[in-house]
Motif scaffolding. Sequence first.
Motif, PDB file in Angstrom:
ATOM      1  N   ALA A  75      10.791  -0.041   4.106  1.00  0.00           N
ATOM      2  CA  ALA A  75       9.642   0.854   4.262  1.00  0.00           C
ATOM      3  C   ALA A  75       8.453   0.389   3.421  1.00  0.00           C
ATOM      4  O   ALA A  75       7.298   0.442   3.867  1.00  0.00           O
ATOM      5  N   ILE A  76       8.731  -0.093   2.206  1.00  0.00           N
ATOM      6  CA  ILE A  76       7.648  -0.593   1.344  1.00  0.00           C
ATOM      7  C   ILE A  76       6.975  -1.803   1.987  1.00  0.00           C
ATOM      8  O   ILE A  76       5.738  -1.936   1.984  1.00  0.00           O
ATOM      9  N   LEU A  77       7.770  -2.702   2.554  1.00  0.00           N
ATOM     10  CA  LEU A  77       7.213  -3.881   3.224  1.00  0.00           C
ATOM     11  C   LEU A  77       6.355  -3.485   4.426  1.00  0.00           C
ATOM     12  O   LEU A  77       5.322  -4.118   4.688  1.00  0.00           O
ATOM     13  N   MET A  78       6.770  -2.432   5.133  1.00  0.00           N
ATOM     14  CA  MET A  78       5.964  -1.970   6.267  1.00  0.00           C
ATOM     15  C   MET A  78       4.633  -1.394   5.796  1.00  0.00           C
ATOM     16  O   MET A  78       3.610  -1.544   6.475  1.00  0.00           O
ATOM     17  N   VAL A  79       4.643  -0.729   4.645  1.00  0.00           N
ATOM     18  CA  VAL A  79       3.385  -0.240   4.076  1.00  0.00           C
ATOM     19  C   VAL A  79       2.464  -1.413   3.749  1.00  0.00           C
ATOM     20  O   VAL A  79       1.271  -1.422   4.096  1.00  0.00           O
ATOM     21  N   LEU A  80       3.008  -2.431   3.097  1.00  0.00           N
ATOM     22  CA  LEU A  80       2.210  -3.602   2.717  1.00  0.00           C
ATOM     23  C   LEU A  80       1.640  -4.298   3.953  1.00  0.00           C
ATOM     24  O   LEU A  80       0.472  -4.695   3.980  1.00  0.00           O
ATOM     25  N   GLY A  81       2.473  -4.450   4.993  1.00  0.00           N
ATOM     26  CA  GLY A  81       2.004  -5.090   6.218  1.00  0.00           C
ATOM     27  C   GLY A  81       0.922  -4.281   6.911  1.00  0.00           C
ATOM     28  O   GLY A  81      -0.069  -4.842   7.405  1.00  0.00           O
ATOM     29  N   SER A  82       1.073  -2.958   6.947  1.00  0.00           N
ATOM     30  CA  SER A  82       0.090  -2.089   7.586  1.00  0.00           C
ATOM     31  C   SER A  82      -1.237  -2.102   6.830  1.00  0.00           C
ATOM     32  O   SER A  82      -2.311  -2.148   7.429  1.00  0.00           O
ATOM     33  N   VAL A  83      -1.150  -2.053   5.497  1.00  0.00           N
ATOM     34  CA  VAL A  83      -2.366  -2.090   4.678  1.00  0.00           C
ATOM     35  C   VAL A  83      -3.088  -3.419   4.866  1.00  0.00           C
ATOM     36  O   VAL A  83      -4.323  -3.471   4.942  1.00  0.00           O
TER      37      VAL A  83
END
Length: 463
Positions: free
Chosen positions: A343-351
């Motif tokens: 989930a953290i990686l998805m946040v980083l990718g989305s940002v």
Amino acid sequence: MSARNRWLMIAVGLGILLNPLNSSMISVALAKLQTEYQLDYTGVSWIIFSFYIASAIAQPVMGRASDLFGRRKIFLSGLVVAFIASLLAPLSPSFGWLIVFRIVQSIGTSMMVAVGMAIVRIYITDKQAAALSMLSIFLSGAAAIGPFIGGVLIHWWDWPAIFFVNIPFAVASFLLAWKTIPKEQPHPSHTSSLSIRNWLNLIDASGIMLFTVGLVALLVGLMSLDSSGQISISYCMVGIVGLVVLGAFVRHELKADSPFIPLRTFAQYPAMTWVNIQFLLVNILFYSLFFGLPSYLQIVRHVSEFHTGILMLSLGLCSLVASPVAGRWIDKSGPRPALFLSAILMVLGSVWIVTLNESSPVISVSLALTAFGISNGLNSVGMQTALFNSSPKEMIGVASGLFNTSRYLGTIISSLLTGVIMGGEFSFAGFRLLGIILTVIALTLVFMSWRRVQSVQLQESKV
């Protein structure tokens, strides 16, 4: 594993990979199809909707049909259907006919996915776990490298090639399956006693009809909403009809003896329900990027299909590398830490997507794709493990069916989300808005994963 079993594995693997391969190759062809058939982005999105809606319906239905007619017959029939659809789709005189053949293709490939795992479970008794994991590689690997294959094919031979490429796979799988899948003994007492009416009740034909009509009508209504703010009254009415029909579907499923989607299970097993909700959100986020990013690269940045496929390959390769690592980690620590990191990686990718501008280096897109690729590898193992941990053993079959339903609903909603945001034309402003929405979804997943980790730690401290 004997030589015959190895050939059986190859036969089944070549067949089941056609569904994920065709669901992902199309992402690179959207811009080309828009030009070919003179469509807006909303219109061309139906090439995605049609495939996933048909798959969501066909796979559970064909799974039940295999119990009646035999898994070998269903698998071979699926190859024939997929072969015919792949041969005729490039000859479509209109986009409507292309949608028809795309639906037929989805049904054919779903027939193989529905029974492929069962065939391996029944006929390969030695090293069965390794065999099933190999099939998972066929499925996840085909989906991961689909955009790359699609980009190369379209670059050299135009969009019909993404359909013609299925033909050698289908032929090879059919010949091997004909030789290696044992013939099943018919069950005349079972088939003769089952009338057409009983068969329709068994597959819940009424529920399937209500689900299909309601979902399609709702999608038609929602797709009329776009960034211009104009809403057609007629489309609005269609959407309302879709909601009413879906309400009737829910009521029907709660009363049906053999429901198409066993909704009561969600209330009975809340832990499993939360896993499905989380998986739904994961698929909304992942496939919004999966279909939105190639269009951004081709339409906004004018990147060729070939180079788009190469860029998208970073997502697939990272996913394939992360999956076995995730498996070893999850065996030691359970699925929750891996899902939290995902989930953290998805946040980083989305940002990172939100920070892109129209002059950002195209190669920088690979950073977001790398984050999402690793995240997808963690999710592919972690979510499946979380499902099994939260589901009673006697409910594994039903739980797996609901899990796949969550996957398909997530992909459908992702296409809807992208279509509504973009409206008739894919734009950079719309792509950035999509990134903001994906960031919100990713933060929600972080919160859900963190709460699950906290609840487990609390339970362990009490013990």
